[in-house]
Design an enzyme around this catalytic site. Sequence first.
Site, short mmCIF file in Angstrom:
data_model
loop_
_atom_site.label_atom_id
_atom_site.label_comp_id
_atom_site.label_asym_id
_atom_site.label_seq_id
_atom_site.Cartn_x
_atom_site.Cartn_y
_atom_site.Cartn_z
N THR A 14 25.38 -14.37 -33.99
CA THR A 14 24.87 -15.01 -35.21
C THR A 14 25.25 -14.25 -36.48
O THR A 14 25.42 -14.85 -37.54
CB THR A 14 23.32 -15.13 -35.09
OG1 THR A 14 23.05 -15.96 -33.97
CG2 THR A 14 22.69 -15.74 -36.31
N THR A 86 22.60 -11.33 -30.46
CA THR A 86 21.37 -10.64 -30.07
C THR A 86 20.88 -11.00 -28.66
O THR A 86 20.13 -10.25 -28.05
CB THR A 86 20.23 -10.93 -31.07
OG1 THR A 86 20.03 -12.35 -31.12
CG2 THR A 86 20.55 -10.41 -32.45
N ASP A 87 21.33 -12.18 -28.16
CA ASP A 87 20.78 -12.62 -26.86
C ASP A 87 21.07 -11.64 -25.73
O ASP A 87 20.25 -11.46 -24.83
CB ASP A 87 21.33 -14.01 -26.49
CG ASP A 87 20.75 -15.11 -27.37
OD1 ASP A 87 19.71 -14.88 -28.01
OD2 ASP A 87 21.34 -16.21 -27.41
N1 LIG Z 1 20.93 -14.08 -33.03
C1 LIG Z 1 21.96 -14.20 -32.17
O1 LIG Z 1 22.94 -13.50 -32.30
C2 LIG Z 1 21.79 -15.21 -31.08
C3 LIG Z 1 23.08 -15.84 -30.62
N2 LIG Z 1 22.75 -16.93 -29.73
C4 LIG Z 1 23.96 -14.84 -29.86
O2 LIG Z 1 23.44 -14.06 -29.11
O3 LIG Z 1 25.13 -14.90 -29.99
#
Ligand SMILES: NC(=O)C[C@H](N)C(=O)O
Length: 318
Positions: A14, A86-87
């Site tokens: 993200t 973040t995932d």
């Molecule tokens: N906040 C994020 O980065 C979530 C995203 N779906 C990822 O992990 O790529």
Amino acid sequence: MSKKHLLLLHTGGTISMKENLETGGVSTDGSNPIAEVIDIPGVDAQYTVKELFQIPSPHVTIQHMMMLKKEIEATKADGVVITHGTDTMEETAYFLQLTLEKAIPVVLTGAMRSSNEVSADGLANFIAAVKTAASSEAADQGVLVVMNEAIHSAQYVTKTNTGSLDSFQSRDAGPVGTVLKSGPHFFHTPTQQRPIHLKHAKDVHIPILKVYAGMDGSLINQLSGCDGIIIEAMGQGNIPPLAAEALIDLIQKGVPVVITSRCGSGIVQPVYEYDGGGASLKKAGALFAGGLTGQKARLKLLAALSGGHNQNLPYFFN
Ligand SMILES: NC(=O)C[C@H](N)C(=O)O
């Protein structure tokens, strides 16, 4: 003192994405605003910037983690910042923590909000991560995750909330530090373990199974071909009797079974002696993963197997 040299590795997530103002959906348009940031106020460093890949982190595999490991082990830089979705950030961080054969600061960061959203957090997180990687104090801390001004050890950090800026927490341990305006301030140093030397890194087949009330052995019985199984058990490490019977059968066939807890925090222990209780599982040869989450226990088992330690797994899980 000569200028620090930092390697900035961008991998997607993200932090590199944008919100479509018409649909509200978030995706990448191929550009990466964060990769253009190469001058951080207050940090006297020179930077090498690499966009290794640009993928959402649910697409990250062991092969991507291996690419990062190789880049870091080959660099002459004094420190590394990795931007990441973040995932699965905690998984990449923990894999690097387990296997990196180099002790320079390595800091992962990302964003909970995409780059054009109101109060996007990516830039602030990135600046805090760079300040941390540039600090000599960060060298003995293992792999770190910096989010929302907190510095976490890869060992303990986990994403605890789907959307909050404060999502990343080290639930049982607390953060190892905080990033002030002047730079990082560490509260304590996590205990370091020797890296696991990988002989190969194929993505071995290790599913994670969550236990539920009334669970029987039907799903477990289908897993006899896998390299290992991670169980997210109840409480301190207990499972229903029929599921336990099937698991013990697999252990006897030589499949490593590692017990974690579905509770989300706390440490698994072989306490209960009833059928399916932790003590009876331990007696049957199940391994216990301490305070690790299922996803981290999986990476530890994967690294131990890839390091050829099949006969010595209790050393890694006690
Ligand atoms: N906040 C994020 O980065 C979530 C995203 N779906 C990822 O992990 O790529």
